[in-house]
Design a protein around this motif. Structure first.
Motif, PDB file in Angstrom:
ATOM      1  N   ARG A 209     -27.156  66.265  90.600  1.00 14.31           N
ATOM      2  CA  ARG A 209     -28.070  65.386  91.332  1.00 14.31           C
ATOM      3  C   ARG A 209     -28.024  63.999  90.682  1.00 14.31           C
ATOM      4  O   ARG A 209     -28.918  63.638  89.921  1.00 14.31           O
ATOM      5  CB  ARG A 209     -29.468  65.975  91.310  1.00 14.31           C
ATOM      6  CG  ARG A 209     -29.525  67.345  91.989  1.00 14.31           C
ATOM      7  CD  ARG A 209     -30.921  67.909  92.060  1.00 14.31           C
ATOM      8  NE  ARG A 209     -31.623  67.888  90.796  1.00 14.31           N
ATOM      9  CZ  ARG A 209     -31.870  68.937  90.033  1.00 14.31           C
ATOM     10  NH1 ARG A 209     -31.466  70.124  90.415  1.00 14.31           N
ATOM     11  NH2 ARG A 209     -32.526  68.822  88.903  1.00 14.31           N
ATOM     12  N   PRO A 210     -26.975  63.213  90.990  1.00 11.45           N
ATOM     13  CA  PRO A 210     -26.765  61.935  90.308  1.00 11.45           C
ATOM     14  C   PRO A 210     -27.589  60.760  90.831  1.00 11.45           C
ATOM     15  O   PRO A 210     -27.569  59.687  90.254  1.00 11.45           O
ATOM     16  CB  PRO A 210     -25.280  61.675  90.536  1.00 11.45           C
ATOM     17  CG  PRO A 210     -25.031  62.281  91.882  1.00 11.45           C
ATOM     18  CD  PRO A 210     -25.890  63.533  91.897  1.00 11.45           C
ATOM     19  N   SER A 211     -28.302  60.974  91.937  1.00 11.33           N
ATOM     20  CA  SER A 211     -29.080  59.871  92.505  1.00 11.33           C
ATOM     21  C   SER A 211     -30.565  60.093  92.205  1.00 11.33           C
ATOM     22  O   SER A 211     -30.944  61.056  91.549  1.00 11.33           O
ATOM     23  CB  SER A 211     -28.844  59.782  94.018  1.00 11.33           C
ATOM     24  OG  SER A 211     -29.399  60.907  94.661  1.00 11.33           O
TER      25      SER A 211
ATOM     26  N   VAL B  89     -24.520  58.865  99.882  1.00 12.71           N
ATOM     27  CA  VAL B  89     -25.156  58.236  98.727  1.00 12.71           C
ATOM     28  C   VAL B  89     -24.956  59.088  97.475  1.00 12.71           C
ATOM     29  O   VAL B  89     -24.638  58.570  96.399  1.00 12.71           O
ATOM     30  CB  VAL B  89     -26.660  57.992  98.992  1.00 12.71           C
ATOM     31  CG1 VAL B  89     -27.391  57.592  97.726  1.00 12.71           C
ATOM     32  CG2 VAL B  89     -26.837  56.943 100.074  1.00 12.71           C
ATOM     33  N   ILE B  90     -25.119  60.397  97.618  1.00 13.95           N
ATOM     34  CA  ILE B  90     -24.950  61.283  96.463  1.00 13.95           C
ATOM     35  C   ILE B  90     -23.514  61.216  95.948  1.00 13.95           C
ATOM     36  O   ILE B  90     -23.280  61.082  94.746  1.00 13.95           O
ATOM     37  CB  ILE B  90     -25.340  62.731  96.813  1.00 13.95           C
ATOM     38  CG1 ILE B  90     -26.841  62.810  97.109  1.00 13.95           C
ATOM     39  CG2 ILE B  90     -24.970  63.681  95.679  1.00 13.95           C
ATOM     40  CD1 ILE B  90     -27.266  64.118  97.754  1.00 13.95           C
ATOM     41  N   ARG B  91     -22.539  61.285  96.864  1.00 16.96           N
ATOM     42  CA  ARG B  91     -21.135  61.264  96.432  1.00 16.96           C
ATOM     43  C   ARG B  91     -20.793  59.927  95.781  1.00 16.96           C
ATOM     44  O   ARG B  91     -20.111  59.889  94.737  1.00 16.96           O
ATOM     45  CB  ARG B  91     -20.197  61.538  97.609  1.00 16.96           C
ATOM     46  CG  ARG B  91     -18.720  61.583  97.247  1.00 16.96           C
ATOM     47  CD  ARG B  91     -18.430  62.704  96.237  1.00 16.96           C
ATOM     48  NE  ARG B  91     -17.115  62.627  95.696  1.00 16.96           N
ATOM     49  CZ  ARG B  91     -16.106  63.442  96.012  1.00 16.96           C
ATOM     50  NH1 ARG B  91     -16.286  64.404  96.892  1.00 16.96           N
ATOM     51  NH2 ARG B  91     -14.932  63.285  95.452  1.00 16.96           N
ATOM     52  N   GLU B  92     -21.254  58.839  96.343  1.00 19.63           N
ATOM     53  CA  GLU B  92     -20.972  57.534  95.746  1.00 19.63           C
ATOM     54  C   GLU B  92     -21.645  57.427  94.372  1.00 19.63           C
ATOM     55  O   GLU B  92     -21.065  56.878  93.431  1.00 19.63           O
ATOM     56  CB  GLU B  92     -21.425  56.403  96.654  1.00 19.63           C
ATOM     57  CG  GLU B  92     -20.972  55.040  96.158  1.00 19.63           C
ATOM     58  CD  GLU B  92     -21.250  53.916  97.135  1.00 19.63           C
ATOM     59  OE1 GLU B  92     -20.993  52.761  96.755  1.00 19.63           O
ATOM     60  OE2 GLU B  92     -21.708  54.171  98.259  1.00 19.63           O
ATOM     61  N   SER B  93     -22.855  57.967  94.242  1.00 21.92           N
ATOM     62  CA  SER B  93     -23.539  57.963  92.943  1.00 21.92           C
ATOM     63  C   SER B  93     -22.803  58.824  91.922  1.00 21.92           C
ATOM     64  O   SER B  93     -22.788  58.527  90.741  1.00 21.92           O
ATOM     65  CB  SER B  93     -24.975  58.469  93.088  1.00 21.92           C
ATOM     66  OG  SER B  93     -25.738  57.637  93.913  1.00 21.92           O
ATOM     67  N   LEU B  94     -22.194  59.898  92.420  1.00 22.34           N
ATOM     68  CA  LEU B  94     -21.501  60.843  91.545  1.00 22.34           C
ATOM     69  C   LEU B  94     -20.222  60.265  90.961  1.00 22.34           C
ATOM     70  O   LEU B  94     -20.014  60.295  89.754  1.00 22.34           O
ATOM     71  CB  LEU B  94     -21.208  62.128  92.324  1.00 22.34           C
ATOM     72  CG  LEU B  94     -20.547  63.269  91.577  1.00 22.34           C
ATOM     73  CD1 LEU B  94     -21.473  63.795  90.491  1.00 22.34           C
ATOM     74  CD2 LEU B  94     -20.210  64.395  92.552  1.00 22.34           C
TER      75      LEU B  94
ATOM     76  N   LYS C 295     -16.480  56.627  98.455  1.00 26.16           N
ATOM     77  CA  LYS C 295     -17.210  56.154  99.628  1.00 26.16           C
ATOM     78  C   LYS C 295     -16.622  56.796 100.872  1.00 26.16           C
ATOM     79  O   LYS C 295     -15.402  56.883 101.015  1.00 26.16           O
ATOM     80  CB  LYS C 295     -17.107  54.634  99.739  1.00 26.16           C
ATOM     81  CG  LYS C 295     -17.768  53.911  98.587  1.00 26.16           C
ATOM     82  CD  LYS C 295     -17.616  52.414  98.743  1.00 26.16           C
ATOM     83  CE  LYS C 295     -18.226  51.708  97.549  1.00 26.16           C
ATOM     84  NZ  LYS C 295     -18.097  50.270  97.658  1.00 26.16           N
TER      85      LYS C 295
ATOM     86  N   GLY D 210     -18.327  57.371  92.755  1.00 25.06           N
ATOM     87  CA  GLY D 210     -17.875  56.131  93.384  1.00 25.06           C
ATOM     88  C   GLY D 210     -17.149  56.317  94.696  1.00 25.06           C
ATOM     89  O   GLY D 210     -16.817  55.333  95.354  1.00 25.06           O
TER      90      GLY D 210
END
Length: 170
Positions: A42-44, A158-163, A167, A165
């Motif tokens: 849960r990086p966000s 958003v989660i994947r980009e936070s994880l 997109k 980068g």
């Protein structure tokens, strides 16, 4: 899973199923190349994880399918187990959840294809967020799935980009 666009007509029913599938693909694609631990992270700022989102949308799709079929839902969440729909528990794995979702997807697609009309309705269960004695059409259900999946596809982006980068759109 076969590409639905190759199997569905371009009429309203086929178009709605393709829109549902497009949003499913966006959610599924967010998991590409990730290990189980990464998918569960849960990086966000949210408590959501990618694996949890996939499990949740699979269970949501099953719930709407069972309501439309007017059959009992084999995965009935209680207030005590509701949070388990947003995370993998026990021996659950991303591939197992995706296989479950594949089965639900195939069943929903076959059910919708076989409907005499998208105007057919089914009753909504008693819930504070549904009108009393409410009914919705099959068309409404498909549009609701597009809305539900699109919302969660955005979360997944958003989660994947936070994880890492990555997109979805570039």
């Amino acid at each position: 899973m076969a590409h639905l666009s190759e199997e569905l007509p371009g009429d309203e029913r086929g178009t709605l199923l393709l829109f549902v599938e497009s949003q499913r693909k966006a959610i599924r694609g967010s998991l590409a190349g990730l290990a189980e631990e990464q998918a569960a992270s849960r990086p966000s700022a949210s408590d959501l994880s990618l694996s949890g989102l996939v499990k949740h949308v699979a269970e949501v799709e099953l719930a709407w399918l069972r309501m439309a079929q007017q059959r009992p839902n084999e995965i009935q969440r209680s207030p005590e187990t509701w949070n388990e729909s947003f995370r993998l528990v026990g021996a659950e794995t991303v591939p197992a959840v995706q296989a479950f979702w594949d089965g639900v997807t195939a069943e929903l697609t076959a059910f919708v294809r076989d409907l005499p009309s998208l105007d057919e309705t089914f009753p909504l269960p008693p819930a504070p967020w549904f009108p009393e004695n409410g009914k919705v059409s099959m068309r409404w259900m498909l549009l609701h799935l597009v809305e539900e999946f699109a919302r969660h596809a955005g979360h997944a982006d958003v989660i994947r980009e936070s994880l890492d980068g990555t997109k979805a759109m570039g």
